[in-house]
Write a protein that holds these residues in place. Structure first.
Motif, PDB file in Angstrom:
ATOM      1  N   ILE A 260       0.861  -1.353   0.101  1.00  0.00           N
ATOM      2  CA  ILE A 260      -0.116  -0.157  -0.009  1.00  0.00           C
ATOM      3  C   ILE A 260       0.919   1.232   0.064  1.00  0.00           C
ATOM      4  O   ILE A 260       1.936   1.264   0.859  1.00  0.00           O
ATOM      5  N   GLY A 261       0.758   2.237  -0.751  1.00  0.00           N
ATOM      6  CA  GLY A 261       1.325   3.459  -1.107  1.00  0.00           C
ATOM      7  C   GLY A 261       0.573   4.490  -0.373  1.00  0.00           C
ATOM      8  O   GLY A 261      -0.489   4.751  -0.788  1.00  0.00           O
ATOM      9  N   CYS A 262       1.293   5.485   0.231  1.00  0.00           N
ATOM     10  CA  CYS A 262       0.329   6.793   0.779  1.00  0.00           C
ATOM     11  C   CYS A 262       1.432   8.001   0.438  1.00  0.00           C
ATOM     12  O   CYS A 262       2.652   7.830   0.298  1.00  0.00           O
ATOM     13  N   LEU A 276       7.719  12.721  10.874  1.00  0.00           N
ATOM     14  CA  LEU A 276       7.413  11.702  10.123  1.00  0.00           C
ATOM     15  C   LEU A 276       8.357  10.427  10.276  1.00  0.00           C
ATOM     16  O   LEU A 276       7.477   9.282  10.383  1.00  0.00           O
ATOM     17  N   GLN A 277       9.376  10.532  10.810  1.00  0.00           N
ATOM     18  CA  GLN A 277      10.212   9.286  10.992  1.00  0.00           C
ATOM     19  C   GLN A 277       9.651   8.489  12.260  1.00  0.00           C
ATOM     20  O   GLN A 277       9.569   7.424  12.375  1.00  0.00           O
ATOM     21  N   LEU A 278       8.935   9.466  13.249  1.00  0.00           N
ATOM     22  CA  LEU A 278       8.754   8.825  14.484  1.00  0.00           C
ATOM     23  C   LEU A 278       7.300   8.175  14.233  1.00  0.00           C
ATOM     24  O   LEU A 278       6.986   7.076  14.597  1.00  0.00           O
ATOM     25  N   PHE A 279       6.391   9.000  13.311  1.00  0.00           N
ATOM     26  CA  PHE A 279       5.341   8.469  13.079  1.00  0.00           C
ATOM     27  C   PHE A 279       5.461   7.145  12.439  1.00  0.00           C
ATOM     28  O   PHE A 279       4.742   5.943  12.629  1.00  0.00           O
ATOM     29  N   ASN A 280       6.469   7.137  11.488  1.00  0.00           N
ATOM     30  CA  ASN A 280       6.592   5.584  10.892  1.00  0.00           C
ATOM     31  C   ASN A 280       6.995   4.611  11.857  1.00  0.00           C
ATOM     32  O   ASN A 280       6.767   3.635  11.490  1.00  0.00           O
ATOM     33  N   GLY A 281       8.021   4.659  12.692  1.00  0.00           N
ATOM     34  CA  GLY A 281       8.460   3.958  13.595  1.00  0.00           C
ATOM     35  C   GLY A 281       7.265   3.476  14.523  1.00  0.00           C
ATOM     36  O   GLY A 281       7.345   2.189  14.650  1.00  0.00           O
ATOM     37  N   TYR A 303       2.601 -12.625   7.156  1.00  0.00           N
ATOM     38  CA  TYR A 303       4.068 -13.139   7.167  1.00  0.00           C
ATOM     39  C   TYR A 303       4.891 -12.194   7.787  1.00  0.00           C
ATOM     40  O   TYR A 303       5.982 -12.486   8.796  1.00  0.00           O
ATOM     41  N   TYR A 304       4.902 -11.101   7.271  1.00  0.00           N
ATOM     42  CA  TYR A 304       5.491  -9.915   7.562  1.00  0.00           C
ATOM     43  C   TYR A 304       4.622  -8.570   7.246  1.00  0.00           C
ATOM     44  O   TYR A 304       3.789  -8.635   6.504  1.00  0.00           O
ATOM     45  N   ALA A 305       4.695  -7.717   8.111  1.00  0.00           N
ATOM     46  CA  ALA A 305       3.999  -6.336   7.924  1.00  0.00           C
ATOM     47  C   ALA A 305       4.780  -4.988   8.394  1.00  0.00           C
ATOM     48  O   ALA A 305       5.411  -5.310   9.635  1.00  0.00           O
ATOM     49  N   ALA A 306       5.150  -4.099   7.592  1.00  0.00           N
ATOM     50  CA  ALA A 306       6.094  -3.231   7.808  1.00  0.00           C
ATOM     51  C   ALA A 306       5.901  -2.068   6.987  1.00  0.00           C
ATOM     52  O   ALA A 306       4.956  -2.020   5.959  1.00  0.00           O
ATOM     53  N   SER A 307       6.406  -0.842   7.274  1.00  0.00           N
ATOM     54  CA  SER A 307       6.341   0.333   6.417  1.00  0.00           C
ATOM     55  C   SER A 307       7.676   1.067   6.605  1.00  0.00           C
ATOM     56  O   SER A 307       8.548   0.695   7.365  1.00  0.00           O
ATOM     57  N   ARG A 308       7.818   1.983   5.462  1.00  0.00           N
ATOM     58  CA  ARG A 308       9.133   2.602   5.388  1.00  0.00           C
ATOM     59  C   ARG A 308       8.671   3.719   4.581  1.00  0.00           C
ATOM     60  O   ARG A 308       7.734   3.897   4.047  1.00  0.00           O
ATOM     61  N   VAL A 309       9.550   4.853   5.080  1.00  0.00           N
ATOM     62  CA  VAL A 309       9.615   6.219   4.313  1.00  0.00           C
ATOM     63  C   VAL A 309      10.360   6.442   3.233  1.00  0.00           C
ATOM     64  O   VAL A 309      11.596   5.820   3.257  1.00  0.00           O
ATOM     65  N   LEU A 315       6.867   9.763   0.304  1.00  0.00           N
ATOM     66  CA  LEU A 315       6.076   8.531   0.055  1.00  0.00           C
ATOM     67  C   LEU A 315       6.093   7.753   1.389  1.00  0.00           C
ATOM     68  O   LEU A 315       7.202   7.762   1.966  1.00  0.00           O
ATOM     69  N   LEU A 316       5.182   7.105   1.820  1.00  0.00           N
ATOM     70  CA  LEU A 316       5.134   5.948   2.755  1.00  0.00           C
ATOM     71  C   LEU A 316       4.765   4.657   2.300  1.00  0.00           C
ATOM     72  O   LEU A 316       3.626   4.564   1.697  1.00  0.00           O
ATOM     73  N   MET A 317       5.498   3.803   2.291  1.00  0.00           N
ATOM     74  CA  MET A 317       5.095   2.323   1.646  1.00  0.00           C
ATOM     75  C   MET A 317       4.878   1.185   2.815  1.00  0.00           C
ATOM     76  O   MET A 317       5.822   1.325   3.752  1.00  0.00           O
ATOM     77  N   ILE A 318       3.825   0.512   2.707  1.00  0.00           N
ATOM     78  CA  ILE A 318       3.298  -0.382   3.555  1.00  0.00           C
ATOM     79  C   ILE A 318       3.655  -1.694   2.739  1.00  0.00           C
ATOM     80  O   ILE A 318       3.066  -1.995   1.724  1.00  0.00           O
ATOM     81  N   MET A 319       4.121  -2.602   3.331  1.00  0.00           N
ATOM     82  CA  MET A 319       4.516  -3.836   2.820  1.00  0.00           C
ATOM     83  C   MET A 319       4.000  -5.106   3.593  1.00  0.00           C
ATOM     84  O   MET A 319       4.273  -5.107   4.894  1.00  0.00           O
ATOM     85  N   SER A 320       3.450  -6.058   3.189  1.00  0.00           N
ATOM     86  CA  SER A 320       2.932  -7.250   4.034  1.00  0.00           C
ATOM     87  C   SER A 320       2.899  -8.505   2.976  1.00  0.00           C
ATOM     88  O   SER A 320       2.593  -8.380   1.658  1.00  0.00           O
ATOM     89  N   GLY A 321       2.892  -9.649   3.692  1.00  0.00           N
ATOM     90  CA  GLY A 321       2.676 -11.029   2.889  1.00  0.00           C
ATOM     91  C   GLY A 321       1.756 -11.497   3.525  1.00  0.00           C
ATOM     92  O   GLY A 321       1.725 -12.087   4.774  1.00  0.00           O
ATOM     93  N   ILE A 322       0.678 -12.034   2.765  1.00  0.00           N
ATOM     94  CA  ILE A 322      -0.682 -12.537   3.222  1.00  0.00           C
ATOM     95  C   ILE A 322      -1.053 -13.714   2.785  1.00  0.00           C
ATOM     96  O   ILE A 322      -0.832 -13.913   1.355  1.00  0.00           O
ATOM     97  N   GLU A 323      -1.856 -14.389   3.019  1.00  0.00           N
ATOM     98  CA  GLU A 323      -2.717 -15.426   2.569  1.00  0.00           C
ATOM     99  C   GLU A 323      -3.753 -14.536   1.591  1.00  0.00           C
ATOM    100  O   GLU A 323      -4.300 -13.779   2.111  1.00  0.00           O
TER     101      GLU A 323
END
Length: 426
Positions: A260-262, A276-281, A303-309, A315-323
């Motif tokens: 997901i991209g924000c 923003l760095q604190l928000f992301n953390g 299996y994983y769920a995280a975000s990065r700036v 941009l803020l990117m959310i990454m996850s691996g799901i069924e």
């Protein structure tokens, strides 16, 4: 915290950054070239450094090239291409032992700088064309690297999200170029681009180690380039999202990739960047974050769920691996965590913990010479002046209200889901 200072010297065609420190027993030399990300040049820029690092006019075979590095007490030399915001960055790096710590007093730093000069200024060119055998070898290697990106589904999903989210923006262009454009690049065409890049790019040379300022500046007189005016290229304007885009794709794979991209519209150097760095953390950047705990741990959805700036593009990117069957539920919980952040539903303990982790991460980064250079180079890319101490002081002084204000700037833009074939009817 030991303060590291950089001394800037404006040379003809490039800026020399000398960073004296007694922390390391090696000297690190990094040459960086910055230009706007463009479809027409991306593949050329991805291929060029690999051709240059294969051989040169003086060291015309790869074995001769590498043998000379071995003579410099096993100096390492490598190249990289990356993108920071909407800039395409080429890097050449040499790490060499500091002769101060050796019985043999061969002037290794001087030799390494001269070697880099040879690589950059005296390429293996005949009749205005790069060596054909080198071209063919490096074109095959580049195509394999581009293909490997599509074979790694986690990276593939990240690439596809950016392509969809930033469709009409330079940021959608891949730093590694396009596979179908590699073969059309001739030795003559690449040499023409080589001349253009070294004439137009913003070029910076970083040298860090236990070194003397005057000595290093004298060594660097081997680099001779034309003066240039570096036009100030800026990222695309801020984008207001009117409708969230949803993109689904299916392939033969076992684990779905939900990315997901924000839009944050906050970049490196902005007054609220550290908030923003604190928000992301707190939201998704670390193992104690809301995404990790709620999506992965409590609900066992990912299996994983995280975000990065993305620091230079806002941009803020959310990454996850799901069924594949968990798509709707996972999206719902991720949206809920973002809503809670906007409402300020996080504790003082989470703020303190995140501040400590960000500061430790920063100190870990500047524990290496390359890390120090990367932190300094952010200022070149952003055209700003963020001090090392800001990472500690401004992180410490950020308030809850500032984090909430940043959270309310974060806007969902694009949801990309790569599912297995069984997920076609999700």
């Amino acid at each position: 915290m030991e303060l590291v200072k950089e001394h800037l010297v404006e040379k003809s065609g490039f800026t020399l950054h000398i960073i004296p420190t007694e922390k390391y027993k090696t000297n690190t030399i990094v040459w960086k070239m910055k230009a706007p990300l463009e479809n027409e040049t991306a593949t050329y820029r991805a291929l060029l450094p690999n051709v240059l690092q294969s051989n040169s006019k003086k060291y015309s075979t790869t074995s001769a090239f590498r043998s000379y590095l071995d003579e410099l007490y096993g100096a390492s030399f490598y190249t990289d291409v990356s993108k920071k915001g909407e800039f395409h960055i080429i890097s050449f790096t040499i790490e060499v032992a500091n002769e101060k710590f050796l019985q043999d007093k061969t002037p290794l730093l001087q030799r390494a700088i001269e070697f880099l000069s040879e690589v950059l200024q005296n390429p293996n060119v005949t009749n205005h064309e790069f060596d054909e055998a080198t071209m063919q070898k490096e074109k095959r290697s580049l195509k394999r690297r581009i293909q490997s990106l599509y074979d790694d589904k986690m990276r593939y999903a990240s690439v596809r999200l950016v392509e969809e989210m930033c469709k009409d923006e330079p940021y959608s262009i891949q730093a590694s170029g396009e596979e179908d454009k590699v073969d059309e690049i001739t030795g003559a065409a690449l040499f023409e681009y080589y001349k253009r890049a070294f004439k137009e790019d913003k070029m910076d040379l970083y040298i860090i180690g236990d070194i003397g300022l005057n000595e290093v500046e004298n060594f660097c007189s081997v680099f001779q380039y034309e003066e240039r005016t570096n036009p100030s290229h800026k990222n695309s304007p801020e984008k207001n999202v009117t409708k969230v885009k949803e993109v689904r794709e299916t392939q033969d794979l076992n684990q779905g990739k939900l990315n997901i991209g924000c839009r944050t519209n906050i970049s490196y150097g902005d007054s609220d960047y550290f908030a923003l760095q604190l928000f992301n953390g707190i939201f998704g950047g670390f193992p104690h974050s809301k995404l990790f705990i709620n999506v992965r741990e409590k609900e066992s959805l990912a299996y994983y769920a995280a975000s990065r700036v993305e620091s230079h593009k806002g941009l803020l990117m959310i990454m996850s691996g799901i069924e594949s069957g968990n798509y709707e539920k996972a999206v719902s919980i991720i949206k809920e965590q973002l809503k809670l952040m906007k409402e300020g539903s996080f504790s003082e303990e989470e703020i303190s913990q995140t501040k400590a982790v960000i500061q430790n991460q920063f100190l870990e980064t500047i524990d290496s010479a390359r890390g120090v250079i990367e932190v300094f180079y952010h200022n070149i890319v952003a055209g700003t002046e963020v001090e090392f101490t800001d990472w500690i002081d401004k992180t410490n002084s950020t308030t809850r209200d500032e984090i909430i204000a940043v959270a309310n700037k974060v806007t969902l833009d694009t949801i990309y889901f790569l599912s297995g074939m069984e997920g076609e009817n999700v």
